[in-house]
Write a protein that holds these residues in place. Structure first.
Motif, mmCIF file in Angstrom:
data_model
loop_
_atom_site.group_PDB
_atom_site.id
_atom_site.type_symbol
_atom_site.label_atom_id
_atom_site.label_comp_id
_atom_site.label_asym_id
_atom_site.label_seq_id
_atom_site.Cartn_x
_atom_site.Cartn_y
_atom_site.Cartn_z
ATOM 1 N N UNK A 165 0.811 -1.218 0.000
ATOM 2 C CA UNK A 165 0.000 0.000 0.000
ATOM 3 C C UNK A 165 0.845 1.268 0.000
ATOM 4 N N UNK A 166 2.089 1.160 0.422
ATOM 5 C CA UNK A 166 2.953 2.339 0.535
ATOM 6 C C UNK A 166 4.221 2.156 -0.288
ATOM 7 N N UNK A 167 4.603 3.204 -1.009
ATOM 8 C CA UNK A 167 5.850 3.212 -1.762
ATOM 9 C C UNK A 167 6.977 3.705 -0.857
ATOM 10 N N UNK A 168 8.199 3.505 -1.298
ATOM 11 C CA UNK A 168 9.356 4.040 -0.580
ATOM 12 C C UNK A 168 9.221 5.546 -0.412
ATOM 13 N N UNK A 169 8.852 6.246 -1.477
ATOM 14 C CA UNK A 169 8.714 7.707 -1.392
ATOM 15 C C UNK A 169 7.638 8.112 -0.398
ATOM 16 N N UNK A 170 6.542 7.362 -0.359
ATOM 17 C CA UNK A 170 5.471 7.671 0.586
ATOM 18 C C UNK A 170 5.903 7.465 2.028
ATOM 19 N N UNK A 171 6.634 6.395 2.287
ATOM 20 C CA UNK A 171 7.143 6.129 3.633
ATOM 21 C C UNK A 171 8.125 7.221 4.041
ATOM 22 N N UNK A 172 9.041 7.567 3.126
ATOM 23 C CA UNK A 172 10.018 8.625 3.408
ATOM 24 C C UNK A 172 9.322 9.958 3.658
ATOM 25 N N UNK A 173 8.261 10.246 2.928
ATOM 26 C CA UNK A 173 7.525 11.503 3.128
ATOM 27 C C UNK A 173 6.921 11.559 4.529
ATOM 28 N N UNK A 174 6.396 10.440 5.021
ATOM 29 C CA UNK A 174 5.849 10.415 6.383
ATOM 30 C C UNK A 174 6.955 10.608 7.422
ATOM 31 N N UNK A 175 8.113 9.995 7.200
ATOM 32 C CA UNK A 175 9.249 10.196 8.106
ATOM 33 C C UNK A 175 9.717 11.650 8.060
ATOM 34 N N UNK A 176 9.649 12.255 6.883
ATOM 35 C CA UNK A 176 10.053 13.658 6.731
ATOM 36 C C UNK A 176 9.121 14.567 7.519
ATOM 37 N N UNK A 177 7.813 14.279 7.491
ATOM 38 C CA UNK A 177 6.859 15.044 8.278
ATOM 39 C C UNK A 177 7.188 14.937 9.774
ATOM 40 N N UNK A 178 7.489 13.741 10.214
ATOM 41 C CA UNK A 178 7.888 13.542 11.605
ATOM 42 C C UNK A 178 9.131 14.377 11.918
ATOM 43 N N UNK A 179 10.131 14.313 11.063
ATOM 44 C CA UNK A 179 11.381 15.067 11.282
ATOM 45 C C UNK A 179 11.117 16.554 11.384
ATOM 46 N N UNK A 180 10.295 17.069 10.502
ATOM 47 C CA UNK A 180 10.017 18.520 10.484
ATOM 48 C C UNK A 180 9.217 18.983 11.689
ATOM 49 N N UNK A 181 8.427 18.081 12.269
ATOM 50 C CA UNK A 181 7.587 18.477 13.394
ATOM 51 C C UNK A 181 8.327 18.420 14.720
ATOM 52 N N UNK A 182 9.435 17.697 14.760
ATOM 53 C CA UNK A 182 10.084 17.509 16.063
ATOM 54 C C UNK A 182 11.338 18.313 16.225
#
Length: 182
Positions: A165-182
């Motif tokens: 259901x998730x591509x590498x880019x999609x997973x990385x984008x979610x991790x990027x959101x986490x990084x930017x919020x913390x």
């Protein structure tokens, strides 16, 4: 990159129901929490080690680490403020071999670990496991309203290659959101 000599079928069979050590350090920014170790991970002793798992490439693409690490370099993570644990400690071929009770017990164990180590963020990689373990039936990918022992909680897509259901880019984008919020 896989280990120089991949585990044999006998190694994988012997790894069933074994555990691997958490990767922890002081003052973690993010404690990643996988569902449970794969047989490949347990056989190698490294988290997210199975070829095709997208955790390590997504971690780099997200900007959380400066270069792509391989599973055998997991010991470097605390130097970047990152750690890894699992919701259920025992290794299986597939996460669906775990019972709901194992996931609930894992949530309790994770809560105790977070209380002891105090990461700023806990990032659970697997929404279905999070829903079962924590009793949050409507949880979605992203930041959660609740905390665990005072730490912010994020749910990320499961990086397993079995999660189509998730591509590498999609997973990385979610991790990027986490990084930017913390």
């Amino acid at each position: 990159m896989p280990p120089a000599v991949p585990p044999t079928r006998a190694d994988l069979d012997a790894a069933r129901d074994t555990t691997i050590d958490d990767v922890l350090g002081p003052g973690l920014d993010v404690l990643f929490c996988g569902i449970n170790p794969s047989l490949y991970s347990a056989a190698t002793g490294h988290h997210f080690a199975r070829p095709g798992n997208r955790f390590w490439p997504a971690l780099h693409l997200s900007g959380l680490v400066p270069r792509r690490l391989v599973p055998s370099e997991q010991h470097l993570l605390p130097g970047y403020g990152l750690g890894i644990t699992n919701l259920a400690p025992r290794a299986t071929a597939r996460a669906d071999e775990l019972s709901a009770e194992e996931l609930r017990q894992g949530a309790l164990r994770l809560s105790r670990l977070v209380a002891e180590t105090g990461p700023r963020v806990v990032a659970v990689a697997g929404v279905s496991a999070y829903r079962l373990g924590f009793g949050r039936k409507k949880a979605e990918i992203g930041r959660q309203e609740e905390e665990i022992a005072g730490s912010e909680v994020w749910v990320l897509p499961n990086p397993s290659g079995l999660n189509a259901h998730w591509s590498l880019d999609g997973i990385a984008a979610q991790m990027r959101l986490l990084r930017r919020s913390s």
